[in-house]
Design a protein around this motif. Structure first.
Motif, PDB file in Angstrom:
ATOM      1  N   ALA A 232     -43.122 -19.613  76.746  1.00  0.00           N
ATOM      2  CA  ALA A 232     -42.637 -19.712  75.366  1.00  0.00           C
ATOM      3  C   ALA A 232     -43.610 -19.031  74.407  1.00  0.00           C
ATOM      4  CB  ALA A 232     -42.456 -21.173  74.976  1.00  0.00           C
ATOM      5  N   LEU A 233     -43.060 -18.364  73.410  1.00  0.00           N
ATOM      6  CA  LEU A 233     -43.847 -17.707  72.370  1.00  0.00           C
ATOM      7  C   LEU A 233     -43.534 -18.355  71.024  1.00  0.00           C
ATOM      8  CD1 LEU A 233     -43.346 -13.957  73.393  1.00  0.00           C
ATOM      9  CD2 LEU A 233     -45.274 -15.453  73.955  1.00  0.00           C
ATOM     10  N   LEU A 234     -44.590 -18.751  70.301  1.00  0.00           N
ATOM     11  CA  LEU A 234     -44.446 -19.434  69.021  1.00  0.00           C
ATOM     12  C   LEU A 234     -45.180 -18.633  67.951  1.00  0.00           C
ATOM     13  CD1 LEU A 234     -45.261 -23.068  70.255  1.00  0.00           C
ATOM     14  CD2 LEU A 234     -43.080 -21.844  70.385  1.00  0.00           C
ATOM     15  N   PRO A 235     -44.487 -17.713  67.278  1.00  0.00           N
ATOM     16  CA  PRO A 235     -45.151 -16.874  66.274  1.00  0.00           C
ATOM     17  C   PRO A 235     -45.214 -17.549  64.903  1.00  0.00           C
ATOM     18  CG  PRO A 235     -42.927 -16.066  66.684  1.00  0.00           C
ATOM     19  CD  PRO A 235     -43.117 -17.275  67.552  1.00  0.00           C
ATOM     20  N   ALA A 236     -46.260 -17.229  64.171  1.00  0.00           N
ATOM     21  CA  ALA A 236     -46.422 -17.730  62.806  1.00  0.00           C
ATOM     22  C   ALA A 236     -47.115 -16.663  61.973  1.00  0.00           C
ATOM     23  CB  ALA A 236     -47.221 -19.023  62.790  1.00  0.00           C
ATOM     24  N   ILE A 237     -46.732 -16.605  60.712  1.00  0.00           N
ATOM     25  CA  ILE A 237     -47.328 -15.652  59.770  1.00  0.00           C
ATOM     26  C   ILE A 237     -47.995 -16.467  58.672  1.00  0.00           C
ATOM     27  CG2 ILE A 237     -46.920 -13.693  58.245  1.00  0.00           C
ATOM     28  CD1 ILE A 237     -44.207 -14.736  60.682  1.00  0.00           C
ATOM     29  N   PHE A 238     -49.243 -16.156  58.375  1.00  0.00           N
ATOM     30  CA  PHE A 238     -50.006 -16.889  57.369  1.00  0.00           C
ATOM     31  C   PHE A 238     -50.263 -15.995  56.164  1.00  0.00           C
ATOM     32  CE2 PHE A 238     -50.847 -18.881  61.432  1.00  0.00           C
ATOM     33  CZ  PHE A 238     -50.651 -20.220  61.136  1.00  0.00           C
ATOM     34  N   PHE A 239     -49.937 -16.540  54.975  1.00  0.00           N
ATOM     35  CA  PHE A 239     -50.042 -15.793  53.728  1.00  0.00           C
ATOM     36  C   PHE A 239     -51.320 -16.206  53.005  1.00  0.00           C
ATOM     37  CE2 PHE A 239     -45.685 -15.705  54.923  1.00  0.00           C
ATOM     38  CZ  PHE A 239     -45.186 -14.498  54.473  1.00  0.00           C
ATOM     39  N   LEU A 240     -52.196 -15.226  52.780  1.00  0.00           N
ATOM     40  CA  LEU A 240     -53.410 -15.502  52.041  1.00  0.00           C
ATOM     41  C   LEU A 240     -53.119 -15.450  50.547  1.00  0.00           C
ATOM     42  CD1 LEU A 240     -54.463 -14.548  54.915  1.00  0.00           C
ATOM     43  CD2 LEU A 240     -56.578 -13.975  53.707  1.00  0.00           C
ATOM     44  N   PRO A 241     -53.824 -16.275  49.762  1.00  0.00           N
ATOM     45  CA  PRO A 241     -53.635 -16.201  48.303  1.00  0.00           C
ATOM     46  C   PRO A 241     -54.052 -14.837  47.779  1.00  0.00           C
ATOM     47  CG  PRO A 241     -55.457 -17.658  48.871  1.00  0.00           C
ATOM     48  CD  PRO A 241     -54.787 -17.293  50.156  1.00  0.00           C
ATOM     49  N   SER A 242     -53.476 -14.472  46.657  1.00  0.00           N
ATOM     50  CA  SER A 242     -53.711 -13.123  46.131  1.00  0.00           C
ATOM     51  C   SER A 242     -55.130 -12.895  45.701  1.00  0.00           C
ATOM     52  CB  SER A 242     -52.765 -12.850  44.963  1.00  0.00           C
ATOM     53  OG  SER A 242     -52.925 -13.858  43.971  1.00  0.00           O
TER      54      SER A 242
END
Length: 607
Positions: free
Chosen positions: A297-307
Motif C-alpha cells: 500500500a502507498l499512502l501519499p501526503a503533501i505538506f504545505f509550508l506557510p508563506s
C-alpha cells in the motif's frame, strides 16, 4: 439471524412488492426518497434496527438496482452508537457521510461486490443475507481488535483514498477551495526497501476549479513502514471526517509525525531526522511531498509550508513550523513491479516469473500473446530478462490473428513487441533480437542462451523446433528448460511439450509429426487420417485458423510455465481441444524418451 422464506419473483414489480412486505415484517419502515435536484440520492429507502452484540444499531437500507446486479446500500446512523463510533475510523465504514432527514449516516461495506451470487428470484433471501452480513461485520469490528487490525492493514489504502475524496468535498462545502481544489496523485514505479529514500516521482495535479491537469516530476520522500499494527486514525478522522457543519481545518505535520511515531518508531526517526538535517533547504519550498509504504500500500501526503518563515534560529523554526505545516492527502498509482506482477497470485501460493531469464523464439501468432501473458506474470522484471527472438517483419496479413496491430506493420515483430509491452507495463528488461536464433550476426545468443532458465519455442515450425532440440542437446549439462508450443491442424487443438534435462521425458523430436511412426501412431492428436487445410498467398502458403487458436496456445503455454516454476510440471505433454472436435484424441501425459529419436539416443550414447 434472519431466516429465509420461499416466495419467488420474476420481474422488478414483484421484487419490489416482496421486499417491501418482507422488510415491514422485520420492523423496517419505508421512508421518503432523499434526492437532490438532479434526482440522485437515496431511493427506495427503509429505516430499522439491526441487532448487534453491543446493542441495537439504527440503519437504513437503500435499493437502487432492482436487478440486484449491484448490492443494496446499508447506512449506519451514528446517534446512540458510541460503542461503535468511538472506534472510528474503521475498515468497511466509509468516512464520507450522507445526510438523511438531517442526520449524518455512514456507508457500510458489508461484502465484496463480486464475491457472491445473489438469488434474484428470491429477494427476501437477499435482504436476509444483507442484514446478516451487516451484523456480522459490525460484530467483528466492535468486539475483535485483531480483526480490526488485520482489516485496517488490508484496507488502509482505500481508507486513505476515501479521506482523499472527502477532504475535497468538505473543503468545497465550507468554502476552503484554494488548496483543496488541487487533487494530487503520485505515480510510483520503484519503491526501495530502505527506511527512507529520496526519489523523483511523477505527481499528477488536477485543479478542480479550472479543470486543468498537469504532471510534474519532483523529489518525494519515500518512507518504508515495517510495523503491521496501524495506530488509530482518529486524529485524521476528526479533522477531515467530522460533521459537515463544523469548520474545516487541515491536519498538521505535527499530527502526522505523532501518528507515525506511534506506528513505527524507526520510520518516524528516519523522516524526522531527514527533515531536521535538510530544514534549511526545505523551509524555502512551498510543498513537501511524502509517501509512506506499508506492504504494497502507498499512502501519499503533501505538506504545505506557510508563506513566511520564522526569523528565529533554524532550530526554533523547525519546532515552530511543524504545527503550521498543513497536510493534504494524495492518491497513488502503484506501478511498483512487485505489486503489479504479484497481485493476481495473491493467496494462491504461486511464484511469479520475476528474476528469471526467459527467451521466446518466435514472436508470431502464438509468441505475441504468450509474451504479453508472461510479462504480466513478471517475466523480464527484477534481475531477470525477457528476450524476444524473431527475424520476421509484421505484415498486414498477420494482424488478423496477432497480438500486435496496424501501427506496427513493416516493423520487426520482436522490436514491435518489445515497444508494445514496454508501453503497457512497467519495470521490464526486454531484449529484441531481429535475427534467427541460429544467426551468426548475434553470437551472444549461443553464448548466453544456455545460461537462461527457460527457452520457449513458439515458432510453430517443426524444422526450427528440431534444430533447437539438436542445439539444446549440444549444450549438455548447461541445458535450460525448453517449452515447445504449437497449433495442430486448423486449430482443432493446441499442444505443449516441456523438456527438462535428465528427466527421461521426450523431447520435441520424440513426438514429431512425421518420420518416427512408433510415436506417431500413439501420440498423433488428430489421428493419422486427418487432413489439414492450407491456403495460399503470393509466393507462400499458410495454415488458416482463427485467432482463438493463437490465444489458446498462448494460454496453454502460460499454464505450463506457471506449473513449471511452481514445481508441478507434469504432465509434460499436454493437448487442449476445441469443443467442436469429436475425432481422435490423445490425453495429456508424461511421455518417455523415444528409442527412435536420433538426438536423445545420440546424447544417451555420448554419456
Amino acid at each position: 439471524m434472519f431466516t429465509n422464506t420461499q416466495q419467488f419473483a420474476h420481474d422488478e414489480t414483484s421484487r419490489k412488492l416482496l421486499v417491501s412486505e418482507h422488510l415491514f415484517t422485520l420492523g423496517f419502515k419505508r421512508e421518503q426518497d432523499v434526492v437532490n435536484v438532479d434526482g440522485e440520492g437515496l431511493k427506495y429507502c427503509w429505516a430499522g434496527s439491526l441487532s448487534c452484540l453491543k446493542g441495537l444499531l439504527v440503519i437504513r437500507i437503500s435499493i437502487s438496482d432492482w436487478n440486484f446486479i449491484c448490492l443494496p446500500d446499508v447506512y449506519i446512523e451514528p446517534l446512540n452508537a458510541t460503542w461503535l463510533t468511538s472506534l472510528f475510523p474503521l475498515p468497511h465504514i466509509h468516512p464520507c457521510t450522507i445526510s438523511v432527514h438531517g442526520v449524518e449516516h455512514y456507508s457500510l461495506c458489508y461484502s465484496l461486490a463480486d464475491a457472491n451470487e445473489l438469488p434474484r428470484s428470491n429477494p427476501q433471501k437477499i435482504i436476509n443475507w444483507v442484514l446478516n452480513q451487516a451484523a456480522s461485520i459490525i460484530n467483528h469490528l466492535s468486539t475483535n481488535e485483531k480483526f480490526r487490525q488485520l482489516e485496517l492493514l488490508r484496507e488502509i489504502e482505500p481508507i486513505w483514498d476515501s479521506f482523499y475524496c472527502y477532504q475535497a468535498m468538505r473543503a468545497l462545502i465550507t468554502g476552503n477551495t484554494l488548496i483543496e481544489s488541487l487533487h494530487l496523485t503520485v505515480r510510483i514505479e520503484n519503491v526501495p526497501d530502505k527506511f527512507i529514500d529520496i526519489a523523483p516521482c511523477h505527481w499528477i495535479c488536477h485543479d478542480a476549479q479550472s479543470g486543468q491537469t498537469k504532471e510534474v516530476k519532483t523529489e518525494t520522500i519515500l518512507v518504508r513502514v515495517h510495523s503491521k499494527k496501524i495506530p488509530s486514525l482518529t486524529w485524521l478522522f476528526k479533522t477531515i471526517g467530522e460533521s459537515q457543519a463544523q469548520p474545516y481545518n487541515r491536519p498538521t505535520f505535527e499530527q502526522f509525525l505523532k501518528w507515525l511515531r506511534e506506528w513505527d518508531k524507526a520510520a518516524h526517526y528516519s523522516l524526522f531526522q531527514y527533515i531536521q538535517a535538510h530544514w534549511d533547504q526545505i523551509q524555502l519550498r512551498t510543498l513537501i511531498f511524502v509517501c509512506l509504504r506499508v506492504d504494497q500500500a502507498l499512502l501519499p501526503a503533501i505538506f504545505f509550508l506557510p508563506s513566511s518563515t520564522s526569523d528565529g534560529t533554524v532550530k526554533a523554526a523547525k519546532k515552530d513550523k511543524y504545527n503550521e505545516i498543513t497536510m493534504l492527502i494524495g492518491q497513488s498509482i502503484n506501478l511498483n513491479p512487485n505489486f503489479v506482477y504479484s497481485r493476481n497470485l495473491t493467496n494462491m501460493n504461486m511464484n511469479n516469473l520475476s528474476g528469471l531469464h526467459i527467451a521466446i523464439v518466435g514472436c508470431g501468432a502464438i509468441g505475441g500473446y504468450l509474451a504479453g501473458n508472461i510479462a504480466r506474470l513478471g517475466a523480464g522484471t527484477g534481475d531477470g530478462a525477457l528476450w524476444l527472438i524473431d527475424p520476421d517483419i509484421l505484415g498486414s496479413h498477420n494482424i488478423g490473428r496477432h497480438f500486435l496491430g496496424k501501427n506496427y506493420i513493416q516493423k520487426y515483430k520482436s522490436e514491435a513487441l518489445k515497444i508494445e509491452l514496454e508501453q503497457q507495463l512497467v519495470g521490464l528488461n526486454i531484449t529484441a533480437i531481429t535475427g534467427s536464433v541460429f544467426s551468426t550476426y548475434f553470437p551472444r545468443l549461443q553464448e548466453k542462451l544456455p545460461k537462461f532458465d527457460l527457452i520457449i519455442d513458439a515458432s510453430g515450425k517443426m524444422e526450427l523446433s528440431e534444430a533447437l532440440t539438436e542445439q539444446w542437446h549440444k549444450w549438455l549439462d548447461q541445458r535450460p528448460t525448453m517449452l515447445h508450443v504449437w497449433i495442430q491442424g486448423n486449430g482443432e487443438c493446441v499442444q505443449g511439450l516441456l523438456v527438462k534435462h535428465d528427466t527421461g521425458m521426450a523431447c520435441r523430436s520424440c513426438i514429431r509429426r512425421s518420420g518416427f511412426y512408433n510415436s506417431e501412431a500413439t501420440l498423433s492428436p488428430l489421428g493419422s487420417n486427418h487432413e489439414t487445410k492450407h491456403a495460399f498467398l503470393a509466393c507462400h502458403d499458410f495454415t488458416p485458423y482463427i485467432v482463438s487458436a493463437s490465444t489458446s496456445a498462448a494460454s496453454l503455454a502460460t499454464d505450463m510455465v506457471m506449473d513449471w516454476i511452481n514445481s508441478t510440471p507434469s504432465p509434460h505433454y499436454r493437448t487442449r481441444y476445441v469443443e467442436r472436435w469429436h475425432g481422435h484424441r490423445v490425453e495429456s501425459q508424461d511421455v518417455p524418451t523415444s528409442i527412435n529419436c536420433p538426438y536423445c539416443q545420440l546424447h544417451s550414447r555420448a554419456n
